[in-house]
Design a protein around this motif. Sequence first.
Motif, mmCIF file in Angstrom:
data_model
loop_
_atom_site.group_PDB
_atom_site.id
_atom_site.type_symbol
_atom_site.label_atom_id
_atom_site.label_comp_id
_atom_site.label_asym_id
_atom_site.label_seq_id
_atom_site.Cartn_x
_atom_site.Cartn_y
_atom_site.Cartn_z
ATOM 1 N N LYS A 194 -2.808 -1.981 14.528
ATOM 2 C CA LYS A 194 -4.502 -3.407 14.769
ATOM 3 C C LYS A 194 -3.872 -3.342 16.323
ATOM 4 O O LYS A 194 -4.647 -3.926 17.215
ATOM 5 C CB LYS A 194 -4.964 -3.711 13.868
ATOM 6 C CG LYS A 194 -5.742 -4.147 14.455
ATOM 7 C CD LYS A 194 -6.140 -5.769 13.009
ATOM 8 C CE LYS A 194 -7.444 -6.556 13.091
ATOM 9 N NZ LYS A 194 -7.582 -7.735 12.451
ATOM 10 N N HIS A 195 -2.446 -4.127 16.214
ATOM 11 C CA HIS A 195 -2.516 -5.209 17.466
ATOM 12 C C HIS A 195 -1.431 -4.745 18.479
ATOM 13 O O HIS A 195 -1.471 -5.212 19.190
ATOM 14 C CB HIS A 195 -1.685 -6.154 16.804
ATOM 15 C CG HIS A 195 -2.778 -7.178 15.790
ATOM 16 N ND1 HIS A 195 -3.279 -8.546 16.096
ATOM 17 C CD2 HIS A 195 -2.618 -7.231 14.777
ATOM 18 C CE1 HIS A 195 -4.177 -8.777 15.736
ATOM 19 N NE2 HIS A 195 -3.651 -8.200 14.106
ATOM 20 N N PRO A 239 0.240 -0.729 -0.425
ATOM 21 C CA PRO A 239 -0.701 0.070 0.057
ATOM 22 C C PRO A 239 1.102 1.209 0.088
ATOM 23 O O PRO A 239 0.330 2.448 -0.308
ATOM 24 C CB PRO A 239 -0.785 -0.004 1.299
ATOM 25 C CG PRO A 239 -1.048 -1.875 1.146
ATOM 26 C CD PRO A 239 0.556 -2.309 0.873
ATOM 27 N N ALA A 240 2.175 0.804 0.016
ATOM 28 C CA ALA A 240 3.046 2.415 0.562
ATOM 29 C C ALA A 240 3.977 2.912 -0.758
ATOM 30 O O ALA A 240 4.085 3.888 -1.344
ATOM 31 C CB ALA A 240 4.305 1.930 0.627
ATOM 32 N N GLY A 241 3.497 1.958 -2.000
ATOM 33 C CA GLY A 241 3.621 1.925 -3.295
ATOM 34 C C GLY A 241 4.297 0.523 -4.166
ATOM 35 O O GLY A 241 4.640 0.341 -3.332
ATOM 36 N N VAL A 242 4.692 0.908 -4.853
ATOM 37 C CA VAL A 242 6.026 0.381 -5.711
ATOM 38 C C VAL A 242 7.046 0.704 -5.912
ATOM 39 O O VAL A 242 7.827 2.035 -6.043
ATOM 40 C CB VAL A 242 5.327 -0.304 -7.593
ATOM 41 C CG1 VAL A 242 5.894 -1.092 -8.048
ATOM 42 C CG2 VAL A 242 3.803 -0.893 -6.995
ATOM 43 N N MET A 243 8.150 -0.370 -5.228
ATOM 44 C CA MET A 243 9.392 0.298 -5.735
ATOM 45 C C MET A 243 10.381 -1.200 -6.348
ATOM 46 O O MET A 243 9.629 -1.816 -6.758
ATOM 47 C CB MET A 243 10.127 0.682 -4.563
ATOM 48 C CG MET A 243 9.886 -0.325 -3.457
ATOM 49 S SD MET A 243 11.576 -0.428 -1.575
ATOM 50 C CE MET A 243 12.576 -1.570 -2.290
ATOM 51 N N THR A 244 11.643 -0.306 -6.971
ATOM 52 C CA THR A 244 12.794 -1.254 -7.239
ATOM 53 C C THR A 244 14.210 -1.241 -6.767
ATOM 54 O O THR A 244 14.428 -0.029 -6.141
ATOM 55 C CB THR A 244 12.890 -0.851 -8.351
ATOM 56 O OG1 THR A 244 13.233 -0.289 -9.134
ATOM 57 C CG2 THR A 244 11.225 -0.911 -9.262
ATOM 58 N N GLY A 245 14.757 -2.089 -7.356
ATOM 59 C CA GLY A 245 15.887 -1.949 -6.048
ATOM 60 C C GLY A 245 17.031 -3.133 -6.754
ATOM 61 O O GLY A 245 16.435 -3.489 -7.399
ATOM 62 N N GLY A 263 0.745 -7.290 2.567
ATOM 63 C CA GLY A 263 0.114 -6.126 2.681
ATOM 64 C C GLY A 263 0.190 -5.391 3.650
ATOM 65 O O GLY A 263 1.603 -4.159 3.110
ATOM 66 N N ASP A 264 -1.009 -4.160 4.157
ATOM 67 C CA ASP A 264 -0.110 -3.118 4.796
ATOM 68 C C ASP A 264 0.447 -3.165 6.531
ATOM 69 O O ASP A 264 -0.203 -3.483 7.309
ATOM 70 C CB ASP A 264 -1.673 -1.856 5.341
ATOM 71 C CG ASP A 264 -0.859 -0.693 6.036
ATOM 72 O OD1 ASP A 264 0.050 -0.270 6.172
ATOM 73 O OD2 ASP A 264 -1.493 0.382 5.391
#
Length: 143
Positions: free
Chosen positions: A139-140, A42-48, A131-132
Amino acid sequence: MESAVRKLFERYERFFNRSLGGDMDTDEIASLYASDFIAASPAGVMTGKNDDRLKQVMAQGYAHYRAIGTKEMRIRQIRLSEIDELHCVAHVAWTATYARKDQPDTAIDFDVHYLVQTLDGGPKVFGWVSGDEQALLRKHGIV
């Protein structure tokens, strides 16, 4: 391919837990990854690239996991979706256990979907979709 990919993630689990214990070998962990990779969350797409920067980020990541009380990561299940004779998606179900002050340990289940390529050197992760993580930790009550 299935046996080799399962062994890859068994190694991943061992390296992860050793790193949580402070016995981190970034070269060993980097050996699980292809020369280049892609990650989506959910933070986006990155490459490395699998280089010194990746090793530095991994060291920081494991330090963070230790700081928030991560005790252990265990694989619950691995399911493979074959793409072709060289590629698959490994759907890995994990359980993370966190130590909590004055509370019982907290176990959190989550899934990560890894893109795996098997060439002459064996299987390597070249990407993942997750996921996030931060929302799940909030949440936990972990962070």
